[in-house]
Enzyme design. Structure first.
Site, PDB file in Angstrom:
ATOM      1  N   THR A  82       0.841  -1.187   0.000  1.00 30.73           N
ATOM      2  CA  THR A  82       0.000   0.000   0.000  1.00 30.73           C
ATOM      3  C   THR A  82       0.882   1.246   0.000  1.00 30.73           C
ATOM      4  OG1 THR A  82      -1.930   1.045   0.988  1.00 30.73           O
ATOM      5  CG2 THR A  82      -0.410  -0.003   2.529  1.00 30.73           C
ATOM      6  N   LYS A  86       3.539   1.400  -3.812  1.00 27.39           N
ATOM      7  CA  LYS A  86       2.937   0.675  -4.948  1.00 27.39           C
ATOM      8  C   LYS A  86       3.740   0.781  -6.252  1.00 27.39           C
ATOM      9  CE  LYS A  86      -1.914   0.329  -3.644  1.00 27.39           C
ATOM     10  NZ  LYS A  86      -3.287   0.501  -4.104  1.00 27.39           N
ATOM     11  N   ASP A 122      -6.427  -4.810  -7.707  1.00 24.77           N
ATOM     12  CA  ASP A 122      -7.458  -3.761  -7.595  1.00 24.77           C
ATOM     13  C   ASP A 122      -8.430  -3.802  -8.779  1.00 24.77           C
ATOM     14  OD1 ASP A 122      -6.826  -2.651  -5.144  1.00 24.77           O
ATOM     15  OD2 ASP A 122      -5.402  -1.218  -5.976  1.00 24.77           O
ATOM     16  N   GLY A 147     -11.502  11.892 -11.062  1.00 26.11           N
ATOM     17  CA  GLY A 147     -10.199  11.765 -10.417  1.00 26.11           C
ATOM     18  C   GLY A 147      -9.226  10.997 -11.292  1.00 26.11           C
ATOM     19  N   ASN A 148      -7.954  11.316 -11.152  1.00 26.67           N
ATOM     20  CA  ASN A 148      -6.928  10.679 -11.985  1.00 26.67           C
ATOM     21  C   ASN A 148      -5.708  10.296 -11.159  1.00 26.67           C
ATOM     22  OD1 ASN A 148      -6.913  13.772 -12.219  1.00 26.67           O
ATOM     23  ND2 ASN A 148      -4.816  13.233 -12.751  1.00 26.67           N
ATOM     24  N   GLY A 149      -5.962   9.766  -9.952  1.00 27.47           N
ATOM     25  CA  GLY A 149      -4.874   9.314  -9.089  1.00 27.47           C
ATOM     26  C   GLY A 149      -4.612   7.827  -9.266  1.00 27.47           C
ATOM     27  N   GLY A 150      -4.048   7.197  -8.223  1.00 25.52           N
ATOM     28  CA  GLY A 150      -3.670   5.786  -8.298  1.00 25.52           C
ATOM     29  C   GLY A 150      -4.856   4.862  -8.526  1.00 25.52           C
ATOM     30  N   LEU A 245     -15.594   4.585  -4.757  1.00 30.24           N
ATOM     31  CA  LEU A 245     -14.542   3.724  -4.196  1.00 30.24           C
ATOM     32  C   LEU A 245     -14.425   3.866  -2.679  1.00 30.24           C
ATOM     33  CD1 LEU A 245     -13.899   2.968  -7.030  1.00 30.24           C
ATOM     34  CD2 LEU A 245     -11.537   3.667  -6.707  1.00 30.24           C
ATOM     35  N   TYR A 247     -15.443   3.623   1.167  1.00 28.27           N
ATOM     36  CA  TYR A 247     -16.301   2.683   1.901  1.00 28.27           C
ATOM     37  C   TYR A 247     -16.686   3.173   3.287  1.00 28.27           C
ATOM     38  CZ  TYR A 247     -11.487   1.297   2.857  1.00 28.27           C
ATOM     39  OH  TYR A 247     -10.142   1.318   3.147  1.00 28.27           O
TER      40      TYR A 247
HETATM   41  P1  NAP Z   1      -4.772   9.519  -5.014  1.00 29.41           P
HETATM   42  O1  NAP Z   1      -3.755   8.786  -5.808  1.00 29.41           O
HETATM   43  O2  NAP Z   1      -4.341  10.568  -4.053  1.00 29.41           O
HETATM   44  O3  NAP Z   1      -5.800  10.193  -6.075  1.00 29.41           O
HETATM   45  C1  NAP Z   1      -6.845  11.019  -5.682  1.00 29.41           C
HETATM   46  C2  NAP Z   1      -7.424  11.731  -6.903  1.00 29.41           C
HETATM   47  O4  NAP Z   1      -8.511  12.541  -6.451  1.00 29.41           O
HETATM   48  C3  NAP Z   1      -6.437  12.675  -7.604  1.00 29.41           C
HETATM   49  O5  NAP Z   1      -6.679  12.677  -8.976  1.00 29.41           O
HETATM   50  C4  NAP Z   1      -6.802  14.023  -7.009  1.00 29.41           C
HETATM   51  O6  NAP Z   1      -6.540  15.113  -7.857  1.00 29.41           O
HETATM   52  C5  NAP Z   1      -8.312  13.884  -6.882  1.00 29.41           C
HETATM   53  N1  NAP Z   1      -8.847  14.818  -5.903  1.00 29.41           N
HETATM   54  C6  NAP Z   1      -8.547  14.877  -4.577  1.00 29.41           C
HETATM   55  N2  NAP Z   1      -9.260  15.867  -3.996  1.00 29.41           N
HETATM   56  C7  NAP Z   1      -9.998  16.442  -4.985  1.00 29.41           C
HETATM   57  C8  NAP Z   1     -10.900  17.542  -5.024  1.00 29.41           C
HETATM   58  N3  NAP Z   1     -11.229  18.234  -3.915  1.00 29.41           N
HETATM   59  N4  NAP Z   1     -11.481  17.853  -6.213  1.00 29.41           N
HETATM   60  C9  NAP Z   1     -11.173  17.164  -7.341  1.00 29.41           C
HETATM   61  N5  NAP Z   1     -10.308  16.134  -7.361  1.00 29.41           N
HETATM   62  C10 NAP Z   1      -9.731  15.777  -6.199  1.00 29.41           C
HETATM   63  O7  NAP Z   1      -5.665   8.521  -4.161  1.00 29.41           O
HETATM   64  P2  NAP Z   1      -6.109   7.017  -4.592  1.00 29.41           P
HETATM   65  O8  NAP Z   1      -5.144   6.051  -4.048  1.00 29.41           O
HETATM   66  O9  NAP Z   1      -6.405   7.025  -6.041  1.00 29.41           O
HETATM   67  O10 NAP Z   1      -7.462   6.837  -3.730  1.00 29.41           O
HETATM   68  C11 NAP Z   1      -8.599   7.614  -4.057  1.00 29.41           C
HETATM   69  C12 NAP Z   1      -9.807   7.156  -3.232  1.00 29.41           C
HETATM   70  O11 NAP Z   1     -10.144   5.817  -3.548  1.00 29.41           O
HETATM   71  C13 NAP Z   1      -9.593   7.177  -1.711  1.00 29.41           C
HETATM   72  O12 NAP Z   1     -10.785   7.629  -1.120  1.00 29.41           O
HETATM   73  C14 NAP Z   1      -9.328   5.727  -1.384  1.00 29.41           C
HETATM   74  O13 NAP Z   1      -9.711   5.414  -0.059  1.00 29.41           O
HETATM   75  C15 NAP Z   1     -10.238   5.037  -2.381  1.00 29.41           C
HETATM   76  N6  NAP Z   1      -9.796   3.657  -2.695  1.00 29.41           N
HETATM   77  C16 NAP Z   1     -10.643   2.624  -2.408  1.00 29.41           C
HETATM   78  C17 NAP Z   1     -10.283   1.325  -2.718  1.00 29.41           C
HETATM   79  C18 NAP Z   1     -11.210   0.200  -2.399  1.00 29.41           C
HETATM   80  O14 NAP Z   1     -10.776  -0.954  -2.387  1.00 29.41           O
HETATM   81  N7  NAP Z   1     -12.483   0.444  -2.191  1.00 29.41           N
HETATM   82  C19 NAP Z   1      -9.041   1.064  -3.339  1.00 29.41           C
HETATM   83  C20 NAP Z   1      -8.197   2.154  -3.622  1.00 29.41           C
HETATM   84  C21 NAP Z   1      -8.598   3.451  -3.302  1.00 29.41           C
HETATM   85  P3  NAP Z   1      -5.110  15.867  -7.872  1.00 29.41           P
HETATM   86  O15 NAP Z   1      -4.173  14.942  -8.552  1.00 29.41           O
HETATM   87  O16 NAP Z   1      -5.398  17.093  -8.623  1.00 29.41           O
HETATM   88  O17 NAP Z   1      -4.752  16.097  -6.428  1.00 29.41           O
END
Ligand code: NAP
Length: 305
Positions: A82, A86, A122, A147-150, A245, A247
């Site tokens: 995690t 990653k 995932d 969103g365009n993160g991980g 995503l 929970y």
């Molecule tokens: P991450 O890599 O930090 O990506 C987050 C994304 O959200 C980025 O693109 C970020 O944009 C965008 N963002 C954050 N705040 C924002 C706002 N106020 N307005 C618009 N865009 C915003 O995080 P991640 O690892 O992808 O995780 C994202 C979410 O998914 C978390 O809530 C995590 O708990 C959940 N998740 C759940 C599972 C599951 O098994 N259910 C698995 C993985 C992740 P910027 O790049 O511009 O900051």
């Protein structure tokens, strides 16, 4: 309880921090169930190869390489990965599955023929509730991903695997969006993928058959927030699927709003369960794992049931 013996094999999760991880609770419940199930037929648990324990390993980035070498030395069977490891784990494994390669991140590592093999479960986690609950032909469907993160990377790859006609990714940072788009340039995924600035959302929402929130907006404790305004979500077609995503809370404000519009809601808990199920199948090399125990344990732990 998992019975720890002299033959107990190690599984675990690496992260920094890792204290918040729900994986130890979920996996140890599954392993205990497997042991109980087998032990009722045979007394010698270790002989059956079910003598495992799953531990959290807090590993700072500067210690990652030495920790992985140490894992090999002490015979760790496999581990989850995690934040923040990653991507960093990728050069430290001998083989990376094409799926993990496409996503650019590894969340599951297993020991095979004395080598580390990295994969990403995932995608399986993300698509499982879509496949089991809503059997459909996705080839004419449009996915809109916020969103365009991980996590968005696994969602894009999952939508591609399901065969979506169009995959629109919406973000707020133009540079990171462009980097995200460029990262798929050598992949067939790029043919169906378009990235958009957040301002373009109003024109995309009416086209969405699947709308996925991969941002943390609405996550506990900011449970009253939503990535979309009430006016924006009002344009979501009836019968569309809204997938968050997140929970905690379950459901989020986003899902509550979408359900009011007649959308089908999916929360992030099942993705969490199913990525764990997929990892456990790899480590134990068996198809049957106690999914319901994993789901129920998480729900109890999170106070959801
Ligand atoms: P991450 O890599 O930090 O990506 C987050 C994304 O959200 C980025 O693109 C970020 O944009 C965008 N963002 C954050 N705040 C924002 C706002 N106020 N307005 C618009 N865009 C915003 O995080 P991640 O690892 O992808 O995780 C994202 C979410 O998914 C978390 O809530 C995590 O708990 C959940 N998740 C759940 C599972 C599951 O098994 N259910 C698995 C993985 C992740 P910027 O790049 O511009 O900051």
């Amino acid at each position: 309880m998992v019975l720890i013996t002299g033959k107990t094999k190690l599984l675990g999760v690496i992260g920094h921090p890792v204290e918040h991880s729900l994986s130890p609770v979920m996996h140890n419940a599954a392993l205990a169930q497997l042991v109980v199930g087998e032990a009722s037929r045979r007394e010698d648990i270790a002989h059956l190869g079910l003598d495992y324990v799953y531990l959290p390993f807090p590993i700072a980035p500067e210690n990652l390489e030495i920790a992985i070498a140490g894992f090999a030395a002490i015979g760790v069977i496999g581990f989850n990965v995690t934040i923040p490891h990653k991507q960093a784990i990728m050069p430290l494994v001998s083989e990376i599955t094409p799926l993990a390669q496409a996503i650019g991140a590894v969340n599951t590592v297993s020991r095979q023929n004395n080598q580390w093999v990295g994969t990403n479960t995932d995608i399986e986690g993300f698509i499982a509730p879509l496949q089991t609950t809503y059997q459909q032909d996705w080839s004419q469907k449009v996915a809109v991903i916020l969103g365009n993160g991980g996590a968005a990377r696994a969602v894009v790859a999952g939508c591609h695997q399901l065969g979506f006609a169009k995959i629109h990714v919406v973000g707020r940072n133009v540079q990171r969006l462009q980097e995200f788009a460029n990262s798929w340039n050598n992949s067939p995924i790029s043919e169906n993928l378009q990235v958009h600035h957040w301002e373009e959302l109003p024109k995309l929402i009416p086209q969405a058959n699947l709308l996925v929130n991969t941002t943390p907006i609405g996550m506990y404790p900011k449970v009253d927030e939503s990535p979309l305004s009430v006016e924006e979500i009002a344009n979501l077609p009836k019968g569309a699927i809204a997938y968050d995503l997140i929970y905690i809370p379950k459901p989020t404000q986003f899902l509550k709003q979408a359900e009011k519009q007649g959308a089908i809601a999916i929360d992030g808990l099942e993705m969490l369960v199913q990525q764990g199920v997929a990892a456990l199948k790899i480590w134990l090399q068996q198809e049957i794992v106690p999914v319901e125990v994993m789901r129920q344990t998480l729900q109890n732990h999170l106070g959801l049931s």
